[in-house]
Design a protein around this motif. Structure first.
Motif, PDB file in Angstrom:
ATOM      1  N   TRP A 185       0.838  -1.205   0.000  1.00 43.94           N
ATOM      2  CA  TRP A 185       0.000   0.000   0.000  1.00 43.94           C
ATOM      3  C   TRP A 185       0.865   1.244   0.000  1.00 43.94           C
ATOM      4  O   TRP A 185       1.906   1.283   0.655  1.00 43.94           O
ATOM      5  N   ILE A 186       0.418   2.274  -0.744  1.00 44.07           N
ATOM      6  CA  ILE A 186       1.068   3.581  -0.714  1.00 44.07           C
ATOM      7  C   ILE A 186       0.090   4.586  -0.130  1.00 44.07           C
ATOM      8  O   ILE A 186      -1.020   4.754  -0.635  1.00 44.07           O
ATOM      9  N   ALA A 187       0.518   5.280   0.915  1.00 49.20           N
ATOM     10  CA  ALA A 187      -0.286   6.327   1.534  1.00 49.20           C
ATOM     11  C   ALA A 187       0.290   7.674   1.133  1.00 49.20           C
ATOM     12  O   ALA A 187       1.365   8.050   1.585  1.00 49.20           O
ATOM     13  N   ARG A 197       3.703  -4.632   2.115  1.00 47.00           N
ATOM     14  CA  ARG A 197       4.630  -3.513   2.277  1.00 47.00           C
ATOM     15  C   ARG A 197       3.827  -2.222   2.462  1.00 47.00           C
ATOM     16  O   ARG A 197       2.840  -1.994   1.750  1.00 47.00           O
ATOM     17  N   ILE A 198       4.222  -1.415   3.416  1.00 46.01           N
ATOM     18  CA  ILE A 198       3.538  -0.159   3.702  1.00 46.01           C
ATOM     19  C   ILE A 198       4.496   0.998   3.429  1.00 46.01           C
ATOM     20  O   ILE A 198       5.565   1.090   4.035  1.00 46.01           O
ATOM     21  N   ILE A 199       4.104   1.856   2.486  1.00 43.69           N
ATOM     22  CA  ILE A 199       4.900   3.010   2.103  1.00 43.69           C
ATOM     23  C   ILE A 199       4.080   4.265   2.348  1.00 43.69           C
ATOM     24  O   ILE A 199       2.926   4.348   1.934  1.00 43.69           O
ATOM     25  N   ALA A 200       4.668   5.228   3.009  1.00 43.75           N
ATOM     26  CA  ALA A 200       4.030   6.526   3.208  1.00 43.75           C
ATOM     27  C   ALA A 200       4.858   7.588   2.502  1.00 43.75           C
ATOM     28  O   ALA A 200       6.086   7.520   2.485  1.00 43.75           O
ATOM     29  N   GLY A 235       4.951   1.158  11.896  1.00 45.21           N
ATOM     30  CA  GLY A 235       5.099  -0.003  11.031  1.00 45.21           C
ATOM     31  C   GLY A 235       5.323   0.266   9.562  1.00 45.21           C
ATOM     32  O   GLY A 235       5.165  -0.656   8.745  1.00 45.21           O
ATOM     33  N   CYS A 236       5.698   1.476   9.209  1.00 40.49           N
ATOM     34  CA  CYS A 236       6.010   1.756   7.801  1.00 40.49           C
ATOM     35  C   CYS A 236       7.290   1.034   7.398  1.00 40.49           C
ATOM     36  O   CYS A 236       8.253   0.981   8.168  1.00 40.49           O
ATOM     37  N   ASP A 237       7.302   0.519   6.175  1.00 46.54           N
ATOM     38  CA  ASP A 237       8.502  -0.101   5.627  1.00 46.54           C
ATOM     39  C   ASP A 237       9.367   0.913   4.886  1.00 46.54           C
ATOM     40  O   ASP A 237      10.578   0.706   4.747  1.00 46.54           O
ATOM     41  N   GLU A 238       8.733   1.984   4.412  1.00 48.73           N
ATOM     42  CA  GLU A 238       9.472   3.012   3.683  1.00 48.73           C
ATOM     43  C   GLU A 238       8.750   4.341   3.829  1.00 48.73           C
ATOM     44  O   GLU A 238       7.517   4.397   3.820  1.00 48.73           O
ATOM     45  N   LEU A 239       9.527   5.405   3.977  1.00 55.38           N
ATOM     46  CA  LEU A 239       8.993   6.761   4.019  1.00 55.38           C
ATOM     47  C   LEU A 239       9.642   7.544   2.891  1.00 55.38           C
ATOM     48  O   LEU A 239      10.865   7.599   2.790  1.00 55.38           O
ATOM     49  N   ILE A 240       8.795   8.132   2.036  1.00 54.01           N
ATOM     50  CA  ILE A 240       9.289   8.873   0.877  1.00 54.01           C
ATOM     51  C   ILE A 240       8.998  10.357   1.080  1.00 54.01           C
ATOM     52  O   ILE A 240       7.847  10.748   1.317  1.00 54.01           O
ATOM     53  N   PHE A 241      10.033  11.154   0.966  1.00 53.65           N
ATOM     54  CA  PHE A 241       9.905  12.606   1.088  1.00 53.65           C
ATOM     55  C   PHE A 241       9.790  13.206  -0.315  1.00 53.65           C
ATOM     56  O   PHE A 241      10.732  13.149  -1.104  1.00 53.65           O
ATOM     57  N   MET A 242       8.618  13.784  -0.602  1.00 50.65           N
ATOM     58  CA  MET A 242       8.346  14.357  -1.920  1.00 50.65           C
ATOM     59  C   MET A 242       8.820  15.810  -1.959  1.00 50.65           C
ATOM     60  O   MET A 242       8.421  16.629  -1.133  1.00 50.65           O
ATOM     61  N   GLY A 243       9.648  16.135  -2.956  1.00 47.26           N
ATOM     62  CA  GLY A 243      10.206  17.465  -3.052  1.00 47.26           C
ATOM     63  C   GLY A 243       9.192  18.517  -3.468  1.00 47.26           C
ATOM     64  O   GLY A 243       8.242  18.234  -4.201  1.00 47.26           O
ATOM     65  N   ASN A 244       9.404  19.738  -3.002  1.00 50.38           N
ATOM     66  CA  ASN A 244       8.554  20.866  -3.370  1.00 50.38           C
ATOM     67  C   ASN A 244       9.346  22.040  -3.927  1.00 50.38           C
ATOM     68  O   ASN A 244       8.770  23.047  -4.314  1.00 50.38           O
ATOM     69  N   ASP A 245      10.652  21.913  -3.933  1.00 53.40           N
ATOM     70  CA  ASP A 245      11.543  22.909  -4.516  1.00 53.40           C
ATOM     71  C   ASP A 245      12.333  22.209  -5.609  1.00 53.40           C
ATOM     72  O   ASP A 245      13.018  21.219  -5.344  1.00 53.40           O
TER      73      ASP A 245
END
Length: 285
Positions: A171-173, A202-205, A260-270
């Motif tokens: 899942w992607i949140a 797999r849990i991705i936020a 319990g996240c398996d991955e954390l993705i930081f989305m760029g804004n600049d």
């Protein structure tokens, strides 16, 4: 927990070469994944083409659509061919497909695709994609990844649970809070268990970020217009969720890992590629 980075595709970027430089730097600094979002009625770059460029500029980092608005790809055979081609360009195991039905009606209106049937369209696309990946189809080339790229799904509906449990790896949140993950993860794990799946989904936020002296202005310039369709209150809420200081980044990593996240993705804004290095420094890469 893995730490990924997302291209600033929704932000006011002007040169595609900057996005390729993001990919190069992301791999060099050791991020687990490079993701790209999808919108049609916006300046967001087309995800598969963007990841093809990233694949050519890198060799190890995972490549993720987060998330691709699958029902807009009305020619399912052509979409499957694009996916297998990209999988070949990236090499085995690198491409992961995050898919969702889509939320914004304007994306469907300008596509002349019926918004009301988007869920059924997604399921039909998944059927054709599975046929192509298995080799029981005239469409080629064959994927480099055995069985095809991993599939993840966005959303919190019952249909999302069904798709993950029956076809997906997780899942992607998107634009997530810790509470979003805390609320949905038990349902996801229960659906996974009831489907007889082994292991765990797999849990991705993914969350929004910008760093540096102009971080707050960059977030406002990128997120404010992007969410303006939902009204100023929602846009301001989206802006308020973004991380703009290193200590917020550190706290977010600890909090999402705890739920319990398996991955954390930081989305760029600049769009400045220096943002990759600023984030790498904040997370210790």
């Amino acid at each position: 927990m893995d730490i990924g980075i997302g291209l600033p595709g929704h932000a006011p970027w002007t040169e595609g070469t900057a996005l390729v430089e993001w990919a190069r730097r992301a791999e060099a600094r050791g991020f687990s994944t490079l993701s790209v979002s999808d919108r049609l009625a916006w300046t967001t770059p087309e995800p598969l083409i963007t990841l093809a460029a990233a694949a050519g500029a890198t060799s190890r980092i995972r490549l993720l659509t987060s998330v691709l608005l699958a029902p807009l790809r009305a020619n399912h055979a052509l979409f499957a061919k694009a996916v297998t081609t990209l999988d070949q360009l990236a090499g085995p195991g690198r491409l992961h497909l995050g898919l969702a039905p889509g939320l914004r009606e304007d994306d469907f209106q300008i596509s002349e695709v019926d918004y009301g049937t988007r869920g059924r369209r997604l399921d039909r696309l998944l059927d054709r994609l599975a046929s192509v990946m298995s080799g029981n189809d005239l469409v080629g080339p064959r994927p480099a990844t055995p069985g095809g790229p991993a599939l993840l799904f966005g959303g919190t509906s019952r249909a999302t649970l069904r798709r993950i449990a029956s076809r997906g790896t997780g899942w992607i949140a998107g634009d997530a809070t810790v509470q979003d993950v805390r609320d949905f993860a038990p349902q996801l794990r229960q659906a996974w268990k009831e489907a007889g799946r082994t292991g765990s989904p797999r849990i991705i936020a993914s969350v929004m970020y910008a760093l540096g002296p102009n971080a707050e202005a960059a977030v406002a310039d990128a997120i404010g217009p992007y969410y303006a369709f939902a009204g100023d209150e929602y846009a301001q809420y989206g802006i308020s969720l973004a991380y703009t200081r290193p200590e917020q980044i550190t706290d977010a990593i600890a909090a999402f890992e705890e739920v319990g996240c398996d991955e954390l993705i930081f989305m760029g804004n600049d769009p400045d590629p220096a943002q990759v290095d600023l984030l790498a420094g904040a997370v210790g890469l």
